[in-house]
Scaffold this motif. Structure first.
Motif, short mmCIF file in Angstrom:
data_model
loop_
_atom_site.label_atom_id
_atom_site.label_comp_id
_atom_site.label_asym_id
_atom_site.label_seq_id
_atom_site.Cartn_x
_atom_site.Cartn_y
_atom_site.Cartn_z
N SER A 6 36.89 34.49 41.32
CA SER A 6 38.09 35.26 41.62
C SER A 6 37.85 36.07 42.88
CB SER A 6 38.43 36.21 40.46
OG SER A 6 39.52 37.04 40.78
N ARG A 7 38.92 36.32 43.60
CA ARG A 7 38.85 37.18 44.78
C ARG A 7 38.64 38.64 44.37
NH1 ARG A 7 43.37 35.45 47.62
NH2 ARG A 7 42.00 34.22 48.92
N PHE A 8 38.98 38.96 43.14
CA PHE A 8 38.87 40.33 42.63
C PHE A 8 37.61 40.49 41.79
CE2 PHE A 8 43.23 39.55 43.68
CZ PHE A 8 43.66 40.74 44.25
N ALA A 40 38.56 36.34 35.02
CA ALA A 40 39.40 36.84 36.11
C ALA A 40 40.41 37.87 35.61
CB ALA A 40 40.12 35.68 36.80
N LEU A 41 41.05 37.59 34.48
CA LEU A 41 42.07 38.52 33.99
C LEU A 41 41.47 39.75 33.31
CD1 LEU A 41 44.85 36.10 32.71
CD2 LEU A 41 44.65 37.25 34.93
N HIS A 43 39.71 41.71 34.63
CA HIS A 43 39.75 42.74 35.67
C HIS A 43 40.70 43.88 35.27
CE1 HIS A 43 39.69 44.34 39.76
NE2 HIS A 43 41.00 44.34 39.74
N MET A 171 49.44 34.02 39.58
CA MET A 171 48.26 34.89 39.45
C MET A 171 46.99 34.12 39.79
SD MET A 171 49.22 37.92 38.90
CE MET A 171 47.60 38.61 38.59
N LEU A 174 46.96 33.89 43.53
CA LEU A 174 46.71 35.21 44.09
C LEU A 174 45.23 35.56 44.03
CD1 LEU A 174 47.61 38.17 44.95
CD2 LEU A 174 47.68 38.62 42.50
N THR A 175 44.60 35.26 42.90
CA THR A 175 43.21 35.65 42.69
C THR A 175 42.21 34.61 43.18
OG1 THR A 175 43.16 34.70 40.46
CG2 THR A 175 43.82 37.02 40.65
N SER A 176 42.70 33.47 43.66
CA SER A 176 41.83 32.34 44.03
C SER A 176 40.94 31.95 42.85
CB SER A 176 40.97 32.66 45.26
OG SER A 176 41.77 32.87 46.39
N MET A 177 41.56 31.88 41.68
CA MET A 177 40.83 31.56 40.46
C MET A 177 40.25 30.14 40.54
SD MET A 177 42.30 31.90 36.58
CE MET A 177 43.18 33.42 36.99
#
Length: 195
Positions: A6-8, A40-41, A43, A171, A174-177
């Motif tokens: 993930s990007r986050f 990822a989620l 987060h 999503m 967005l997150t590059s999952m």
């Protein structure tokens, strides 16, 4: 894994609230790995809980749709929305649910040419419309679905799954999952005839 999922920021398991940690460990016990969507989620724990509560309400309940048909909706709409994570992850689940190593790729690339029934094609036509042009859904679309034997509750389920995964697709992008490597091979080999 050498590439980020993930990007986050992805929290460590020990840093998660107890309920989320328990859910992740239960998934790991069942699947043998943790799908990256859980990491990822995580987060944002409150959003994690809301996401998976709605996911389970749509995908795990008794319905006029089979579990395989629900996965068809996810794969078809995710393909159109260019969501790599959902196509790969739910494509694996679809192959397993249908016992068909070909179906997920067919549906992801062009469901209109996939080896599915006319009823399933109508279902996916409607799901794609909800995903990409819900403002155009009208009484004639509901009537067409009824002609294929879908009840009002089935129509709600199809639309809700398409709408929910439109959120999920956005999503994930967005997150590059990143999809787990494990998903790519799942359900690719036909089941043993002796099994």
């Amino acid at each position: 894994m050498d590439k980020p999922i993930s990007r986050f920021n992805v929290p460590a398991l020990d840093d998660l609230p107890d309920d989320i940690r328990e859910r992740i460990l239960a998934v790991q016990d069942k699947a043998g790995f943790v799908p990256n969507v859980f990491w990822a989620l995580a987060h944002r724990p409150d959003e994690f809980r809301a996401f998976f509560a709605y996911h389970d309400a749509l995908m795990e309940k008794p319905s006029g749709l089979t579990k395989g048909e629900r996965e068809m909706i996810v794969v078809a709409t995710s393909g159109i929305n260019q969501c790599q994570y959902c196509v790969v992850a739910h494509g694996a689940i679809l192959r397993i649910r249908e016992g068909n190593p070909l179906i997920a790729d067919q549906i992801a690339v062009n469901y209109r040419k996939a080896d599915i029934t006319p009823r399933q094609r109508a279902m996916l036509d409607f799901a794609v419309q909800v995903s990409n042009a819900a403002h155009m859904v009208g009484p004639e679309d509901h009537a067409r679905m009824a002609e294929h034997g879908f009840s009002d509750e089935d129509i709600w389920d199809i639309g809700a799954i398409a709408a929910f995964f439109a959120l999920s697709n956005r999503m994930a992008n967005l997150t590059s999952m990143r999809p787990n490597d494990e998903f790519y091979l799942m359900g690719r080999m036909p089941r043993d005839s002796e099994a």
